[in-house]
Design an enzyme around this catalytic site. Structure first.
Site, PDB file in Angstrom:
ATOM      1  N   HIS A 125      -1.057 -19.078  -5.187  1.00 24.49           N
ATOM      2  CA  HIS A 125      -2.556 -19.457  -5.755  1.00 24.49           C
ATOM      3  C   HIS A 125      -2.692 -19.639  -7.245  1.00 24.49           C
ATOM      4  O   HIS A 125      -2.408 -18.679  -7.500  1.00 24.49           O
ATOM      5  CB  HIS A 125      -3.609 -18.922  -4.887  1.00 24.49           C
ATOM      6  CG  HIS A 125      -3.838 -17.398  -5.023  1.00 24.49           C
ATOM      7  ND1 HIS A 125      -4.583 -16.997  -6.344  1.00 24.49           N
ATOM      8  CD2 HIS A 125      -3.361 -16.171  -4.466  1.00 24.49           C
ATOM      9  CE1 HIS A 125      -4.665 -15.647  -6.123  1.00 24.49           C
ATOM     10  NE2 HIS A 125      -3.894 -15.332  -5.069  1.00 24.49           N
TER      11      HIS A 125
ATOM     12  N   ASP B 179      -1.829 -11.188  -9.855  1.00 19.22           N
ATOM     13  CA  ASP B 179      -2.526 -11.931  -8.798  1.00 19.22           C
ATOM     14  C   ASP B 179      -3.303 -13.052  -9.395  1.00 19.22           C
ATOM     15  O   ASP B 179      -4.573 -13.174  -9.703  1.00 19.22           O
ATOM     16  CB  ASP B 179      -3.423 -10.957  -8.130  1.00 19.22           C
ATOM     17  CG  ASP B 179      -4.196 -11.391  -7.090  1.00 19.22           C
ATOM     18  OD1 ASP B 179      -3.589 -12.181  -6.196  1.00 19.22           O
ATOM     19  OD2 ASP B 179      -5.346 -10.835  -6.375  1.00 19.22           O
TER      20      ASP B 179
ATOM     21  N   GLU C 229      -7.982 -19.140  -3.552  1.00 22.02           N
ATOM     22  CA  GLU C 229      -7.510 -18.405  -2.592  1.00 22.02           C
ATOM     23  C   GLU C 229      -8.438 -17.164  -2.548  1.00 22.02           C
ATOM     24  O   GLU C 229      -8.825 -16.815  -1.461  1.00 22.02           O
ATOM     25  CB  GLU C 229      -6.000 -17.999  -2.898  1.00 22.02           C
ATOM     26  CG  GLU C 229      -5.650 -17.002  -1.647  1.00 22.02           C
ATOM     27  CD  GLU C 229      -5.961 -15.592  -1.900  1.00 22.02           C
ATOM     28  OE1 GLU C 229      -5.593 -14.814  -0.880  1.00 22.02           O
ATOM     29  OE2 GLU C 229      -6.279 -15.169  -3.084  1.00 22.02           O
ATOM     30  N   GLU C 230      -8.913 -16.709  -3.676  1.00 21.56           N
ATOM     31  CA  GLU C 230      -9.544 -15.432  -3.789  1.00 21.56           C
ATOM     32  C   GLU C 230     -10.906 -15.343  -3.234  1.00 21.56           C
ATOM     33  O   GLU C 230     -11.467 -14.540  -2.710  1.00 21.56           O
ATOM     34  CB  GLU C 230      -9.697 -15.189  -5.280  1.00 21.56           C
ATOM     35  CG  GLU C 230      -8.462 -14.763  -6.056  1.00 21.56           C
ATOM     36  CD  GLU C 230      -7.543 -13.624  -5.597  1.00 21.56           C
ATOM     37  OE1 GLU C 230      -8.310 -13.057  -4.245  1.00 21.56           O
ATOM     38  OE2 GLU C 230      -6.814 -13.246  -6.092  1.00 21.56           O
TER      39      GLU C 230
ATOM     40  N   ASP D 234       2.773 -13.824  -3.037  1.00 18.94           N
ATOM     41  CA  ASP D 234       1.215 -13.417  -3.507  1.00 18.94           C
ATOM     42  C   ASP D 234       1.012 -11.851  -2.965  1.00 18.94           C
ATOM     43  O   ASP D 234      -0.122 -11.616  -2.830  1.00 18.94           O
ATOM     44  CB  ASP D 234       0.396 -14.258  -2.603  1.00 18.94           C
ATOM     45  CG  ASP D 234      -1.317 -13.803  -3.087  1.00 18.94           C
ATOM     46  OD1 ASP D 234      -1.438 -13.150  -4.243  1.00 18.94           O
ATOM     47  OD2 ASP D 234      -2.214 -14.180  -2.267  1.00 18.94           O
TER      48      ASP D 234
ATOM     49  N   HIS E 283      -7.172  -7.065  -8.552  1.00 20.76           N
ATOM     50  CA  HIS E 283      -8.578  -7.545  -8.653  1.00 20.76           C
ATOM     51  C   HIS E 283      -9.179  -6.744  -9.780  1.00 20.76           C
ATOM     52  O   HIS E 283     -10.227  -6.316  -9.713  1.00 20.76           O
ATOM     53  CB  HIS E 283      -9.274  -7.281  -7.256  1.00 20.76           C
ATOM     54  CG  HIS E 283      -8.808  -8.317  -6.328  1.00 20.76           C
ATOM     55  ND1 HIS E 283      -9.595  -8.399  -4.996  1.00 20.76           N
ATOM     56  CD2 HIS E 283      -7.640  -9.247  -6.407  1.00 20.76           C
ATOM     57  CE1 HIS E 283      -8.994  -9.304  -4.192  1.00 20.76           C
ATOM     58  NE2 HIS E 283      -7.763  -9.805  -5.005  1.00 20.76           N
TER      59      HIS E 283
END
Length: 474
Positions: A283, A295, A329-330, A357, A428
Site C-alpha cells: 500500500h 509501513d 489501506e490504513e 506489508d 503507526h
C-alpha cells in the site's frame, strides 16, 4: 552463518536435487536454476530497494489518504514505475475518506497536572473547544469491557490497558487491536464520554501509536485516544491507588468530505501465458505521524524491486507480473475494494497474489492458501527459498489486508512472513523513518519475493481456486 553465505553455499546442493524435486511440480530444471540464480544475485550484489524507499520517503514523506502527500505519492509511483521499465503503468481512481488529526492534549489531573503523550485515533471525532474531563474507569481488555453492566461507564473515561507482547509473528496485534477498533463504540454504549487505550505497539519510548477506529452506527460517537506505553504505565499506577483519577482531554480532530486518490499499477509482461497474472501488492499510503518508511514504504520498495529484477532476466516468466500499489489501506481498504470492483471478470486470470506489508523483514516463513493439489508445489517453492532461512508454514495464509478481497473471490494467496519482532515498535508512530531500515534486510526480502514471484509466474500448472466466501464484498 550469514543469510548471504548460506544461500551461496546451498546453491550447489539445491541445483543437485533440482531434477528430483521438480518432477510433477510444474517447473523445468532451467526455471528452478534461474530462480536460484535470481535469489542469490539479489543477496550477493544487492538490490535497488533501499534507493526506491529513500526516494519515496525523501521526495514525498507522509502519505495519508486524501492529503497533498498522498497525491504526490501517486505521481511518484507513476514516474518511478515508468523509469524502471514497467509497462501498462496506470492509475485507478479511488474515492477515499478525509480525516484531519488536528491537535490532541491529554492531561492527568493529579496534585499537579501532568501532560501525557498521546494521539487521537484515526477517524475519531474531536472534543468541544474547552475539552472534556472525567473519572477514569480502567479495564484490562476489550473483553472485560464487554462484561460490564449497562451504564457502568456513565460519564467516565474508559481506559483499556492491554499491553501488546513482542513476537516474530506479530500475532498479538490481532487481539489487542480490537480495543482500538471496537472500543470507542462499546465504551459509548456503556455511557462513556471518551476512550483512552494503551498504544497498540511494543515500544517503551514515549511515542503513541495511532490507527483507525470503527464507529458503530448504533452507538454515540465519542473521542478516542492512544497513550504512549510509559504514560499508560503512569496512568495505571495512579488508578491502582484506588483513589479517583481524572483526565482532561482536548482534540481538534475532524472529518472532511471524501476526496480522490488512486491505485497505481505497473506490469512486467509475460510470455506464452501473458493473460495470466501474478500480483505483487503493497500500500502506497501511510499514516501522518511518521514518514511511512516501514509501513508501508518498505513493502512498496520490495514489490517494485522484486518485479524489476525479474524483468532483467534473460529467461522471462510465462505469466505477467502485476505490481499494485494500493490507495488508503490504513483508513478503510478503499484501494483494495476498488481494485476488485474494477477488474470484474479479470479476477479469474489472477493465478496467485502476494503482499508485502509488515515492514522490511527479513522473510522467515512461507505460508499458502491454495488448492490441496498445489501444496507439493508450495513445498518446492520453500525448497528454493530455504537458503534464505525461510521455513514452510501451513496452508492457512491470509494474504494480507489489501489482497484479502481477492482471496475472498477465490484467488490463491501466498504469505511471505516478514519478521515483526521490532516492527510494532514504530508501526503507526512518528518513529517510522528511514533510520529504522537496514538495506541488507530489505535485500533478503526482495530476494524472497522475487524468487517466489518468478516461480509462480513460470509454473506450468496453476494453484487451483479457493471457495468464494460470503464476505467477498467487504
Amino acid at each position: 552463518m550469514s543469510i548471504a553465505r548460506a544461500a551461496l553455499t546451498a546453491l550447489a546442493t539445491l541445483t543437485f536435487v533440482l531434477p528430483s524435486l521438480s518432477l510433477g511440480q510444474g517447473w523445468s530444471e532451467q526455471d528452478l536454476a534461474t530462480a536460484a540464480a535470481l535469489r542469490d544475485r539479489a543477496l550477493s550484489t544487492g538490490t535497488q530497494a533501499y534507493a526506491h524507499l529513500e526516494s519515496l520517503v525523501t521526495e514525498v514523506g507522509p502519505r495519508f489518504a486524501g492529503t497533498p502527500g498522498d497525491a504526490a505519492a501517486v505521481r511518484w509511483a507513476l514516474e518511478r514505475l515508468a523509469k524502471l521499465g514497467f509497462t501498462n503503468v496506470r492509475t485507478q481512481d479511488v474515492l477515499v475518506p478525509r480525516w484531519v488529526r488536528g491537535t490532541a492534549e491529554l492531561t492527568l489531573l493529579a496534585a499537579a497536572p501532568i501532560p501525557l503523550v498521546g494521539v487521537s485515533l484515526g477517524g475519531s471525532i474531536g472534543t468541544p473547544d474547552e475539552g472534556i474531563e472525567g473519572v477514569v474507569l480502567r479495564v484490562d481488555s476489550l473483553d472485560e469491557l464487554t462484561k460490564l453492566p449497562e451504564n457502568a461507564a456513565a460519564n467516565k473515561i474508559v481506559f483499556i490497558d492491554q499491553r501488546m507482547e513482542r513476537s516474530r509473528t506479530g500475532s498479538a496485534y490481532g487481539e489487542v487491536v480490537r480495543g482500538r477498533t471496537q472500543g470507542p463504540s462499546l465504551a459509548a454504549k456503556l455511557g462513556a464520554i471518551a476512550l483512552v487505550i494503551r498504544s497498540v505497539g511494543t515500544s517503551d519510548d514515549r511515542i503513541a501509536h495511532t490507527g483507525a477506529l470503527n464507529y458503530s452506527i448504533d452507538a454515540p460517537r465519542i473521542p478516542a485516544f492512544a497513550l504512549a506505553n510509559p504514560d499508560a504505565d503512569l496512568l495505571a499506577r495512579h488508578v491502582a491507588t484506588g483513589k479517583p483519577v481524572r483526565l482532561r482531554l482536548k482534540s481538534t480532530a475532524r472529518e472532511l468530505p471524501p476526496t480522490w486518490s488512486a491505485n497505481v499499477i505497473g506490469e512486467i509482461p509475460g510470455g506464452e501465458r501473458a493473460h495470466e497474472i501474478v500480483l505483487l501488492g503493497a500500500h502506497l499510503d501511510s499514516w501522518d505521524l511518521g514518514h511511512g518508511a516501514l509501513d508501508d514504504g518498505a513493502g512498496v520498495a520490495i514489490v517494485m524491486e522484486a518485479a524489476r529484477l525479474i524483468s532483467r532476466l534473460d529467461r522471462k516468466p510465462a505469466r505477467t507480473i502485476r505490481v499494485v500499489l494500493f490507495a488508503n489501506e490504513e483508513f478503510g481498504l478503499s484501494g483494495a475494494r476498488e481494485y476488485v470492483s474494477q477488474i470484474g471478470d479479470e479476477v479469474e486470470r489472477h493465478v496467485l497474489a502476494m503482499e508485502a506489508d509488515v515492514g522490511q523483514g527479513p522473510v522467515w516463513r512461507i505460508r499458502s492458501r491454495v488448492a490441496p493439489e498445489a501444496l507439493p508445489a508450495i513445498a518446492m517453492m520453500q525448497s528454493a527459498l530455504a537458503p534464505l532461512e525461510i521455513e514452510l508454514g501451513g496452508n492457512d495464509a491470509s494474504g494480507g489486508a489489501d489482497i484479502g478481497p481477492l482471496r475472498q473471490l477465490g484467488v490463491p494467496v501466498l504469505d511471505l512472513s516478514l519478521d515483526a519482532s521490532s516492527y510494532f515498535d514504530v508501526h503507526h508512530t512518528e518513529n517510522d523513518t528511514l533510520l529504522k531500515v537496514d538495506p541488507k534486510v530489505l535485500d533478503q526480502s526482495v530476494a524472497a519475493f522475487a524468487t517466489a514471484a518468478y516461480l509462480a509466474a513460470t509454473k506450468q500448472g496453476d494453484f487451483g481456486r479457493l471457495a468464494v466466501t460470503a464476505d467477498s464484498s467487504e
